[in-house]
Design an enzyme around this catalytic site. Structure first.
Site, PDB file in Angstrom:
ATOM      1  N   HIS B 261       0.835  -1.202   0.000  1.00  0.00           N
ATOM      2  CA  HIS B 261       0.000   0.000   0.000  1.00  0.00           C
ATOM      3  C   HIS B 261       0.878   1.264   0.000  1.00  0.00           C
ATOM      4  O   HIS B 261       0.723   2.141  -0.857  1.00  0.00           O
ATOM      5  CB  HIS B 261      -0.919  -0.029   1.229  1.00  0.00           C
ATOM      6  CG  HIS B 261      -1.823   1.156   1.337  1.00  0.00           C
ATOM      7  ND1 HIS B 261      -3.117   1.156   0.876  1.00  0.00           N
ATOM      8  CD2 HIS B 261      -1.618   2.395   1.839  1.00  0.00           C
ATOM      9  CE1 HIS B 261      -3.669   2.341   1.096  1.00  0.00           C
ATOM     10  NE2 HIS B 261      -2.781   3.108   1.690  1.00  0.00           N
ATOM     11  N   GLU B 262       1.783   1.320   0.957  1.00  0.00           N
ATOM     12  CA  GLU B 262       2.617   2.529   1.066  1.00  0.00           C
ATOM     13  C   GLU B 262       3.561   2.654  -0.128  1.00  0.00           C
ATOM     14  O   GLU B 262       3.884   3.762  -0.553  1.00  0.00           O
ATOM     15  CB  GLU B 262       3.398   2.527   2.385  1.00  0.00           C
ATOM     16  CG  GLU B 262       2.540   2.393   3.655  1.00  0.00           C
ATOM     17  CD  GLU B 262       1.424   3.429   3.772  1.00  0.00           C
ATOM     18  OE1 GLU B 262       1.497   4.470   3.097  1.00  0.00           O
ATOM     19  OE2 GLU B 262       0.468   3.186   4.545  1.00  0.00           O
ATOM     20  N   HIS B 265       1.793   4.522  -2.797  1.00  0.00           N
ATOM     21  CA  HIS B 265       1.954   5.971  -2.566  1.00  0.00           C
ATOM     22  C   HIS B 265       3.373   6.407  -2.956  1.00  0.00           C
ATOM     23  O   HIS B 265       3.571   7.432  -3.610  1.00  0.00           O
ATOM     24  CB  HIS B 265       1.738   6.298  -1.082  1.00  0.00           C
ATOM     25  CG  HIS B 265       0.299   6.275  -0.639  1.00  0.00           C
ATOM     26  ND1 HIS B 265      -0.673   7.034  -1.232  1.00  0.00           N
ATOM     27  CD2 HIS B 265      -0.323   5.597   0.372  1.00  0.00           C
ATOM     28  CE1 HIS B 265      -1.847   6.834  -0.617  1.00  0.00           C
ATOM     29  NE2 HIS B 265      -1.655   5.955   0.351  1.00  0.00           N
ATOM     30  N   GLU B 291      -4.484   7.844  -3.319  1.00  0.00           N
ATOM     31  CA  GLU B 291      -5.001   6.585  -2.783  1.00  0.00           C
ATOM     32  C   GLU B 291      -5.265   5.577  -3.908  1.00  0.00           C
ATOM     33  O   GLU B 291      -5.200   4.357  -3.678  1.00  0.00           O
ATOM     34  CB  GLU B 291      -6.285   6.858  -1.983  1.00  0.00           C
ATOM     35  CG  GLU B 291      -6.752   5.709  -1.125  1.00  0.00           C
ATOM     36  CD  GLU B 291      -5.894   5.462   0.129  1.00  0.00           C
ATOM     37  OE1 GLU B 291      -4.945   6.250   0.391  1.00  0.00           O
ATOM     38  OE2 GLU B 291      -6.169   4.477   0.829  1.00  0.00           O
TER      39      GLU B 291
END
Lengths: 495, 495
Positions: B261-262, B265, B291
């Site tokens: 997830h990170e 980003h 996101e």
């Protein structure tokens, strides 16, 4: 005293900027992604510029002048005004481009030095050092000096000190030290070098280091211990003091003495009066005093018999490998003198020889008598004269230290001043029978209290030599250090 | 274009300050000594003040006005001027007391929220939320809006978006989502929840995480991965993007999906055009687009069959515990749908229900239709309608999120916009047969290249909905997300 209070407000604002810059510096050393180095250099250069701009601004000058026209309400105020004036005059005579260029060059030079050292290739670092040396000379000329350029740079680290004083002190013990270190190395030859060789898990090393750091008085709620290639201690503001060390799997003493050393620095920072943060009265006074604290805890405390009578059982507990090593042999091993090409690996008996070499080289570089390209040869020649052998390569010779890459010319001599001050302060504190009795039981709280009261609390209100005089009755005197080394290395009862 | 260049210079100076502030923020989350929190707050407040001062300064205003009077030399310049003007007007129309009161209140509110959550006592947080809501309304009034106050706050996170557009999008899929999620939960009930339960050494988790992060395209030379309690990604300047995650010894998927997830980003940040750093054209465009990138890599890539066909053998290699779990069962487990009261623990099938609830509540709060004291009851009523059961207490209900305590009203809806955008972007990219073929072999380089070209490279030159239109041919359309969820949760061939 309203102008003085205005000045203090500006100084505290500057401290916000300089501690912020210190956070960026700590981050760069502990884990900046390699590709981010150029932008970090830009950030640091910008902050340096902002600090310089504020410190030399019209509001600052006016507040300083107005404060000087007021009647000081205390000796601390007078001392702060003296230091504010000194630093203002030093800062205002440097053009902004020189300040920014220094910050930017040294950030890039640090990366180049790292590569040069890893490849043992001085030519990769030489052009950066040329620039840094040129910048240092320009600064020395702008600041002015009476005898030699080294004076102007030394003043950055050691307020009120003259190169000629350092020369006098160093000259007065160089011969004794050379003889003493040779004897120490000879006597140590009978101690096997690999008695402690074994496997020391890093997690166990970290456990011991943290327990010891905390027990001698380093506040871990207001600090931390990280891992780096080249250990240091940095103070990022009130209640934020960060130590670093490095780990060897086969030898736990390397990381531990690193922590003891840096904790000595850290406890000085933690002992500075918090209410004076950002003012000279809340700042460490000099590198020579700072180093006295690190050396005191690393060597006078950390290599002593009472200390290990307390801690050796714990070490054996964490490192089963030590079960086969007696406390007596352990003490002989950690106080073994050998000649090493590397300063940071040097023992107490030989350490200052490394400094004498660098002190002489730097003075010649600054006077223009030694060109950058000739440094490797000059280093090796001087090294051979002091130690009797040649360094294996430049990585273990003139490229071993980070200092020059940070523009830190004039810095090295303060390490030996630190050693001398440490011995003198320890000797003086031990004259108090309560401190000595506690120390004999490895209770070092009274010793730390003495340092807090006599050294830390003063901030920069006194010049270092006046502080030494007030704390010990005399300025830096190398005889205490020599006596300590003789006791430790040349007697059959090393304390 | 000389005034425009002056403006860019000021903007790059502001970026030096804001990235410096980001370093301090990262440091605070990853390891600030606890006693140093107050001074860190002072440093951050000072930097915020400096950034605000610079962004609203006379030189800035003059450069902006002069640049607007010039003829723009490119669409990028026009876009940057549009964004510079927007942010300048927003910053200058807030009175200083409102800015200061917001900072002060949210700092107190964060502490109160923490206590309220740990005691599950909404009354401890309510007065702070009253104030924050009042401040948010005052800001919305000053910034202005056409339809409802939520518009003005949403604009902070999602340039050009209208609440009514979000309502239309959300309304168009709420019913389908509710039905779909219920079916997904029912189908998942046959998958045991603890199939993966075992011992996963952190060092092995870190190894797998770093290998995967690097293999999908996160540049570890320009970034790093650290450990924290509440994972995040932060961009500290060009080539310095830092991910964080947290580790559970009994479940390696928690840290891994956190990293995926990170890293989503982070790859967006790493893909922003470096030459535009500090300008709108070098900044991420919105939270809903940001996101989309994290969800794409976490869910569409990281929970897919092709991805694990490549990586599962490596995972089994590092975690012998997995030898007893087939790839098929592993995929069922990581794509298991259950109802949780906690948003951050929700799976793909149920996540957006949590957002629909918050979006509706926030709008009613801002319109003055829902009083703070009535929030717990309103939360529970809405929760029961969506999920079919009541949260066990307010700690697992209206007190679970930190966002309101930070003044982050209007933020939550961007999470669902991100999910919708992720599905739509993934679908569009997969229409390229070369991308789809590579993806089927878990080679995601072409997919990343598509995101770089179509999303990252644009910076903030387009409004998010225009960027979606340019990249996919239409604005945010929830049908792609619904189709993805159906395929994953309601078929016998979860991709």
């Amino acid at each position: 005293m309203s102008a003085y209070l205005d000045l203090c407000t500006l100084a505290r604002e500057r401290a916000l900027l300089s501690t912020t810059s210190a956070v960026l510096g700590w981050d760069q050393e502990t884990g900046l992604p390699p590709a981010a180095v150029p932008y970090r250099a830009a950030q640091l250069a910008y902050l340096s510029g902002q600090i310089h701009q504020l410190s030399t601004s019209d509001p600052w000058r006016k507040a300083l002048e107005a404060a000087e026209a007021e009647t000081p309400d205390s000796p601390t105020t007078s001392a702060n005004l003296r230091e504010f004036r000194h630093h203002f005059d030093r800062a205002t005579c440097l053009p902004r481009d020189l300040v920014e260029q220094t910050a930017k060059t040294s950030s890039l030079a640090k990366a180049a030095w790292g590569e040069a050292r890893s490849k043992s290739d001085f030519s990769l670092f030489a052009p950066h050092l040329e620039t840094l040396l040129d910048l240092a000379r320009r600064k020395a000329d702008l600041w002015g000096y009476e005898e030699e350029p080294y004076d102007a740079l030394l003043e950055n680290y050691e307020r009120g000190a003259r190169t000629s004083d350092v020369v006098r002190i160093f000259d007065s013990f160089q011969e004794d030290l050379t003889t003493l270190s040779r004897e120490a190395v000879t006597r140590s030859a009978s101690t096997p070098p690999d008695l402690l060789h074994g496997y020391y898990p890093i997690i166990a090393q970290q456990t011991l280091n943290a327990e010891i750091a905390e027990s001698i008085g380093f506040d871990l709620r207001a600090g931390r211990i990280d891992t780096v290639a080249h250990p240091f201690c940095t103070h990022l503001g009130p209640r934020d003091t960060r130590l670093t060390t490095r780990y060897h799997l086969t030898d736990f003493t390397s990381s531990l003495f690193g922590v003891l050393h840096e904790a000595g620095h850290g406890m000085y920072d933690q002992g500075l009066p918090e209410s004076e943060h950002g003012l000279p009265s809340g700042n460490a006074v000099s590198l020579g005093i700072h180093e006295s604290q690190s050396r005191l805890w690393e060597n006078h405390v950390g290599r002593s018999r009472p200390f290990w009578e307390r801690w050796y059982p714990r070490a054996v507990d964490l490192f089963p490998n030590l079960q086969k090593v007696s406390l007596h042999d352990f003490l002989r091993t950690i106080n073994r003198a050998t000649y090493s090409p590397i300063r940071v690996e040097a023992d107490e008996a030989t350490y200052d020889l490394h400094i004498l070499l660098r002190f002489d080289l730097e003075r010649r570089m600054l006077r223009g008598e030694l060109a950058v390209k000739d440094i490797p040869a000059a280093w090796n020649e001087a090294f051979e004269a002091l130690f009797g052998f040649l360094p294996p390569d430049d990585a273990h010779g003139c490229l071993q230290d980070i200092h020059w890459s940070m523009g830190g010319l004039g810095y090295f001599s303060t390490y030996t001043l630190g050693n001398l001050n440490a011995a003198q302060l320890f000797h003086t504190a031990q004259q108090d029978l309560r401190i000595a009795a506690s120390f004999a039981k490895a209770d070092v709280a009274p010793l730390l209290k003495w340092m807090q009261d006599n050294i830390h609390a003063a901030g920069s209100t006194l010049f270092p030599q006046d502080l030494m005089r007030q704390a010990t009755g005399e300025p830096t005197n190398p005889q205490y250090h020599l006596a300590h080394l003789r006791q430790r290395f040349l007697t059959n009862d090393p304390q």
